[in-house]
Design a protein around this motif. Structure first.
Motif, PDB file in Angstrom:
ATOM      1  N   ILE A 111       0.878  -1.175   0.000  1.00 24.94           N
ATOM      2  CA  ILE A 111       0.000   0.000   0.000  1.00 24.94           C
ATOM      3  C   ILE A 111       0.906   1.213   0.000  1.00 24.94           C
ATOM      4  O   ILE A 111       1.766   1.342   0.865  1.00 24.94           O
ATOM      5  CB  ILE A 111      -0.943  -0.036   1.224  1.00 24.94           C
ATOM      6  N   GLU A 133       1.762   5.468  -1.905  1.00 22.94           N
ATOM      7  CA  GLU A 133       1.254   6.672  -2.568  1.00 22.94           C
ATOM      8  C   GLU A 133       1.225   6.488  -4.078  1.00 22.94           C
ATOM      9  O   GLU A 133       2.216   6.089  -4.685  1.00 22.94           O
ATOM     10  CB  GLU A 133       2.183   7.836  -2.265  1.00 22.94           C
ATOM     11  N   PRO A 191       1.632   8.389  -6.705  1.00 22.43           N
ATOM     12  CA  PRO A 191       2.675   8.878  -7.603  1.00 22.43           C
ATOM     13  C   PRO A 191       3.883   7.939  -7.709  1.00 22.43           C
ATOM     14  O   PRO A 191       4.652   8.007  -8.673  1.00 22.43           O
ATOM     15  CB  PRO A 191       3.103  10.221  -6.978  1.00 22.43           C
ATOM     16  N   LEU A 192       4.018   7.045  -6.740  1.00 24.59           N
ATOM     17  CA  LEU A 192       5.151   6.104  -6.768  1.00 24.59           C
ATOM     18  C   LEU A 192       4.926   4.917  -7.696  1.00 24.59           C
ATOM     19  O   LEU A 192       5.821   4.066  -7.839  1.00 24.59           O
ATOM     20  CB  LEU A 192       5.372   5.529  -5.367  1.00 24.59           C
ATOM     21  N   VAL A 244      -3.099  -4.320  -9.542  1.00 28.60           N
ATOM     22  CA  VAL A 244      -3.243  -3.053  -8.838  1.00 28.60           C
ATOM     23  C   VAL A 244      -4.714  -2.882  -8.434  1.00 28.60           C
ATOM     24  O   VAL A 244      -5.598  -3.016  -9.273  1.00 28.60           O
ATOM     25  CB  VAL A 244      -2.822  -1.867  -9.733  1.00 28.60           C
ATOM     26  N   MET A 245      -4.959  -2.604  -7.161  1.00 31.33           N
ATOM     27  CA  MET A 245      -6.332  -2.427  -6.694  1.00 31.33           C
ATOM     28  C   MET A 245      -6.503  -1.032  -6.114  1.00 31.33           C
ATOM     29  O   MET A 245      -5.608  -0.513  -5.451  1.00 31.33           O
ATOM     30  CB  MET A 245      -6.672  -3.498  -5.665  1.00 31.33           C
ATOM     31  N   PRO A 246      -7.644  -0.418  -6.391  1.00 30.39           N
ATOM     32  CA  PRO A 246      -7.844   0.956  -5.940  1.00 30.39           C
ATOM     33  C   PRO A 246      -8.125   1.041  -4.440  1.00 30.39           C
ATOM     34  O   PRO A 246      -8.685   0.121  -3.849  1.00 30.39           O
ATOM     35  CB  PRO A 246      -9.078   1.407  -6.723  1.00 30.39           C
ATOM     36  N   ILE A 247      -7.747   2.147  -3.845  1.00 31.81           N
ATOM     37  CA  ILE A 247      -8.173   2.510  -2.490  1.00 31.81           C
ATOM     38  C   ILE A 247      -8.890   3.840  -2.655  1.00 31.81           C
ATOM     39  O   ILE A 247      -8.442   4.693  -3.414  1.00 31.81           O
ATOM     40  CB  ILE A 247      -6.973   2.661  -1.534  1.00 31.81           C
ATOM     41  N   ILE A 248     -10.024   4.014  -2.003  1.00 33.37           N
ATOM     42  CA  ILE A 248     -10.786   5.232  -2.274  1.00 33.37           C
ATOM     43  C   ILE A 248     -10.744   6.225  -1.118  1.00 33.37           C
ATOM     44  O   ILE A 248     -11.178   7.362  -1.276  1.00 33.37           O
ATOM     45  CB  ILE A 248     -12.254   4.939  -2.644  1.00 33.37           C
ATOM     46  N   ASN A 263      -3.252  12.594  -8.694  1.00 32.03           N
ATOM     47  CA  ASN A 263      -3.080  11.416  -7.852  1.00 32.03           C
ATOM     48  C   ASN A 263      -2.206  11.692  -6.641  1.00 32.03           C
ATOM     49  O   ASN A 263      -1.860  10.773  -5.899  1.00 32.03           O
ATOM     50  CB  ASN A 263      -2.463  10.279  -8.669  1.00 32.03           C
ATOM     51  N   LYS A 277      -3.402  10.351  -3.253  1.00 34.38           N
ATOM     52  CA  LYS A 277      -4.046   9.048  -3.222  1.00 34.38           C
ATOM     53  C   LYS A 277      -3.107   7.929  -2.824  1.00 34.38           C
ATOM     54  O   LYS A 277      -1.916   7.973  -3.107  1.00 34.38           O
ATOM     55  CB  LYS A 277      -4.546   8.698  -4.629  1.00 34.38           C
ATOM     56  N   VAL A 333      -2.667   3.611  -3.205  1.00 30.37           N
ATOM     57  CA  VAL A 333      -3.083   2.556  -4.099  1.00 30.37           C
ATOM     58  C   VAL A 333      -2.485   1.255  -3.555  1.00 30.37           C
ATOM     59  O   VAL A 333      -1.573   1.283  -2.726  1.00 30.37           O
ATOM     60  CB  VAL A 333      -2.631   2.897  -5.552  1.00 30.37           C
ATOM     61  N   SER A 334      -3.015   0.121  -3.980  1.00 31.34           N
ATOM     62  CA  SER A 334      -2.563  -1.139  -3.413  1.00 31.34           C
ATOM     63  C   SER A 334      -2.145  -2.082  -4.533  1.00 31.34           C
ATOM     64  O   SER A 334      -2.824  -2.171  -5.557  1.00 31.34           O
ATOM     65  CB  SER A 334      -3.727  -1.721  -2.597  1.00 31.34           C
TER      66      SER A 334
END
Ligand SMILES: Nc1ncnc2c1ncn2[C@@H]1O[C@H](COP(=O)(O)O)[C@@H](O)[C@H]1O
Ligand SMILES: Nc1ncnc2c1ncn2[C@@H]1O[C@H](COP(=O)(O)O)[C@@H](O)[C@H]1O
Ligand SMILES: Nc1ncnc2c1ncn2[C@@H]1O[C@H](COP(=O)(O)O)[C@@H](O)[C@H]1O
Ligand code: NA
Ligand code: NA
Ligand code: NA
Lengths: 323, 103, 323, 103, 103, 323
Positions: free
Chosen positions: B12, B14, B16-17, B35-39, B56, B59, B61-62
């Motif tokens: 999990i 950021e 931009p990475l 890749v799975m979204p985190i909201i 982004n 945000k 992300v996972s």
């Protein structure tokens, strides 16, 4: 001038921004889906890029254009150094946070650009279409300036500015769409504009209202989270720095001999702070910086300040100094 | 049905990475990832939500990666290098799979 | 004709497609959210469907309409067999991959349809509104042809064409919206069009630009991934096959006695390859086929070929053979 | 708090297969399932992203199903049948739940 | 690489409950959480999908929380209170992490 | 009147709703992404809010306005008690389910409001702009009525109406955008409308078609899932209750002396049932209620009933009773 400020204050755009702010403060669950926010940003960049290009097609390339792009690049690169010095003198931000904030203030806010041009149109003051290209040119030099500052002040990290990073910055989506649409507008000119007018011109105020509603929500929620990081001197910076950047721009505008409208736009660009392109770049380049500080300042303080007070002021100043 | 033990790595981080994490995973020769979204979320100092965001920058992300236990150490080494200065963390857990050859 | 090609080349639509391609090649992070891409596709299908229906309402049902729908179905069903034979003769694709690709080339590309009609409008060449119905009728026969081919060549799988699958194909979202909007256009006619004109007609070029920007990004990223699977003969197929399909369509258009505009559209439909409806159907029906091959060919080669060279060529040919 | 062991099944598969996988799950009489999005990924030969896609043809999707250990074999049998020719895989892991009767 | 055992809590619940669940998590002093979307599902009596929905009334959502075993009981107590009358459930599983101090 | 019903039946809006219903029944995979559905709802609320406000700016505040808002609040609060009694008498729904359904019928459906105003415009019957404010005022009293009923009938839960809950209801996104846009329309008046007309007025029918397509899909899928819970008496309720609510509204409209158009709108509001704001509130307040029942009734039966039969009927009635 007070009249103008008041008139701008009561435009639907500003009011939708205020509605978003209020909804966020009232903890309303009103929200704009992420995909829609991205569509609105894409649309605004495409529209202002295309319009700028179509106007350049109309008026042609000039020495003034080149000079103004040069001035924009200079401003974007120089302002971060000033901002950094000011922050370090007047606030207790650490070097990394100060460098990141400085990067945001060197770069520009596309929506503030849109806002000033909107007011100019209402006042029937013309400005040059190529200022879109100036805006695009001003997006990134500030990022490199912030990196240079951070390098000098802090130990370099391996995640710094290498080839990949430079490509990521240069081909950042917001720059590609702004310059790409500018180029397409310049190539297709009035015939392209004729086809796209209902989309690019007529829809613009409506999409802008939606976008500003969203920005109000985001800024309001950001302020609620971020105010803790914002001391009084830091907040003062977010109002003083636009005035300093704007003053520099005014000086350059006189030198170049820009018209009233173009002067007002260049001042506004210099006075605005980024919240689209720069934040992600700073996360990559200066990971140790707290992203909430710069975003709270640029979207939560400087943007509303410019919208309500800055723009009328910059136009008034431009009216005095330009011919 | 016969199953085989593998490891599930959840990273999990950021948004931009993204590109850097992916490059590291490829260096570590994993067989694949998703890749799975985190909201939305909250961490040690503040909460965030993807709603209304135009960039982004804020945000998370996972990335989920099923891999063999033998590759986990390499993978952790390279991924942790990328997120050491950034917000992000990794969890490792046990899973079973039916077709071990693909991981 | 060179003029026309050049003019089309410099239309905002083609340029936005090129911008997307370039951005993808430059590894820009520019992207269109998935939900927005789906909205744009939905909008385009709804708009062309409605317009076609409204025109049929204006001109009424004719024998020619029925004949042209029949010709479309025939083309969609026959082209895959030709494509399959050609692929197996000239390339080293295996039977399953060849069948899947053949299915894509029998079906049609709605955006290529839009592009040709756009150019015709610019040239003030009229075409028949019912060609939207022809386009819809050409979407699916190719899928069944591909299945027949694959059955003959490979062992049948349990996941093949059963009742469920046929329903899935027939009520595919893109067909339902295209035919549904066509029907609504036909029922509400000019009065419906009057209400919806600002949305359906005036917004069209703008939404199409956004859509083509997205298609450029997707095609560019697809080409970067998929070129490995594409040998020179396979790439050549993606340019020759449209010409063969177009030639067949031209012959049928002469037989039916279509107008210049309608002939150009029918040729273009036959020459275009699907990338909306067919790919998902092929994943269900021919799971062993590599999806990257067909998509790279249809979106990465045939679509740009048609946009830049094919359409002007087909219009020129139509001008010679039709009256 | 007293907890009870159950199995968590994660099925990652091509989006066009959705209806078939769901039919299989219902045949296997699971008590429920949840579909979770995947927005990008890489497998043995190429990477994909959901961005800008107008069809689901190139997308993967994930189904999570909490179920009793006794149902896992049946479930795997039917689901693996559906994804045997397609891109997709299944992982099984151990979870605890508080209200065992609902699974 | 040295890893440390933690617990992963997955809470799946109706979206309108979001604020209440989050309040409970904060009461339980977890170090953070991440919200992940669910796009469709089926439970004991009917299926749902997020497609085309204008309100969150019929949606489920998932919260993932990595936490120390010592906090699990408190967390379950407060969260289960919030979802007792509503549709929702919790699973607990074992994960390892590299930087134990942040959870 | 039959003419009018027929004309409404064949409007593009109604036909797109029917297309969505049919596609859902045919198990088509046609769908509107969630983010787009939310954009469409946001747009519709913003547009009708702004228009209402701009008209109030034009005509000013009146006693009638205040009286009508009062009548709306009264209707929204009283209707749930009648609905509850009716449901408990004529159906076998339990107290909690009945209270939740009753809450939906006290509140209003923004899209039904839009539909009736659209028909009125087509028929050149004027109505008062402030009815938007009436609609907004009618959204929430019903929620509190439903809570009161549930309290009386069932044991209170800890998740009931506390301060937080009241804030959540009052600052619900749909109310904030409707009233906010109303306020902005009222402040900026005709000058704001001039800027936003292409977005707010011209795009409206198109966006409404898309929205109704989506509502048709959602209603169709909901009906397929939910019909099991719907006995004949429950379904009958979904048709009789609008008529009862409408009759009450008609009586109040006579008392206040509303015009024909405004009477028709007030009847329609009272006759419509919520499916945007209330469902989520009921999940919080009455978790034990089965959400499928209320949604199936309001979106699957009452909404189509009002669209096809109710609205022409209400207009005809208004024509007789108002002057
Ligand atoms: N214990 C946790 N469990 C799950 N997600 C977490 C946890 N802690 C942090 N996160 C996620 O990581 C983000 C950054 O956290 P932090 O680094 O603590 O600021 C949060 O916003 C969450 O999305
Ligand atoms: N080891 C893995 N871990 C997680 N996801 C995977 C893995 N391998 C493949 N995937 C996912 O499955 C998709 C297809 O993989 P493949 O079947 O190898 O082409 C990829 O694009 C990923 O989304
Ligand atoms: N066994 C399960 N595994 C995963 N998700 C489930 C399971 N049961 C229920 N769900 C999710 O929870 C929602 C409500 O389920 P229920 O409370 O059974 O109506 C479903 O629509 C699914 O999204
Ligand atoms: Na600046
Ligand atoms: Na074709
Ligand atoms: Na009502």
């Amino acid at each position: 001038m007070t009249d103008l400020a008041f008139q701008n204050l009561l435009s639907p755009m500003v009011l939708f921004f205020a509605l978003g702010l209020l909804a966020a403060f009232a903890r309303s669950d009103l929200s704009v889906p992420e995909a829609i926010a991205k569509l609105l940003a894409l649309y605004l960049l495409l529209s202002i890029g295309f319009r700028g290009g179509a106007e350049v097609a109309h008026h042609g390339l000039t020495v003034q254009l080149v000079a103004t792009v040069g001035a924009g690049i200079l401003l974007s690169f120089v302002i971060p150094f000033i901002a950094f010095a000011l922050l370090r003198k007047t606030t207790s931000l650490n070097a990394t946070d100060a460098a990141a904030v400085a990067g945001h203030y060197g770069s520009i806010s596309a929506v503030t650009f849109v806002a000033v041009t909107g007011v100019l149109v209402q006042l029937s003051i013309t400005y040059d279409g190529y200022l879109v290209a100036v805006a695009a040119a001003m997006e990134t030099p500030a990022i490199f300036a912030a990196l240079l500052i951070a390098r000098r002040m802090t130990a370099p990290t391996d995640s710094g500015a290498n080839g990949d990073f430079i490509r990521e910055i240069a081909f950042n989506g917001s720059i590609v769409i702004l310059l790409g649409a500018f180029g397409i507008g310049a190539i297709t000119g009035q015939s392209g504009m004729k086809i796209l007018k209902p989309f690019i011109l007529d829809m613009f105020p409506g999409f802008l209202c939606l976008f500003l509603l969203d920005m109000g929500l985001v800024a309001g929620r950001g302020l609620k989270q971020g105010w803790r990081y914002i001391s009084v001197p830091v907040a003062a910076f977010a109002i003083i720095m636009p005035l300093i950047g704007g003053a520099l721009a005014a000086a350059l505008a006189i030198l170049i001999g820009l018209s009233v409208g173009s002067t007002a736009v260049l001042i506004t660009l210099a006075a605005s702070a980024s919240y689209i392109a720069v934040p992600a770049a700073m996360r990559l380049a200066l990971p140790a910086a707290n992203p909430a500080i710069a975003l709270t300042l640029s979207l939560g303080i400087t943007f509303p300040f410019n919208l309500l007070i800055g723009i009328p002021l910059y136009i008034a100043v431009a009216g005095r100094i330009a011919h | 049905m016969k199953t085989y033990p593998k490891k599930r790595i959840d990273i999990i981080f950021e948004a931009p990475l993204m590109q850097r994490i992916i490059d590291r995973l490829e260096q570590a020769k994993v067989s694949g990832y998703s890749v799975m979204p985190i909201i939305a979320g909250r961490g040690h100092d503040s909460s965030w939500t993807a709603d209304g965001q135009i960039s982004n920058a804020t945000k998370m992300v996972s990335i989920v990666c099923i891999t063999d236990a033998s590759k986990v150490d390499d993978l952790l080494d390279s991924v942790l290098g990328a997120i050491s200065n950034q917000i992000g963390f990794v969890t490792i857990s046990d899973v079973s799979v039916v077709r071990p050859e693909r991981f």
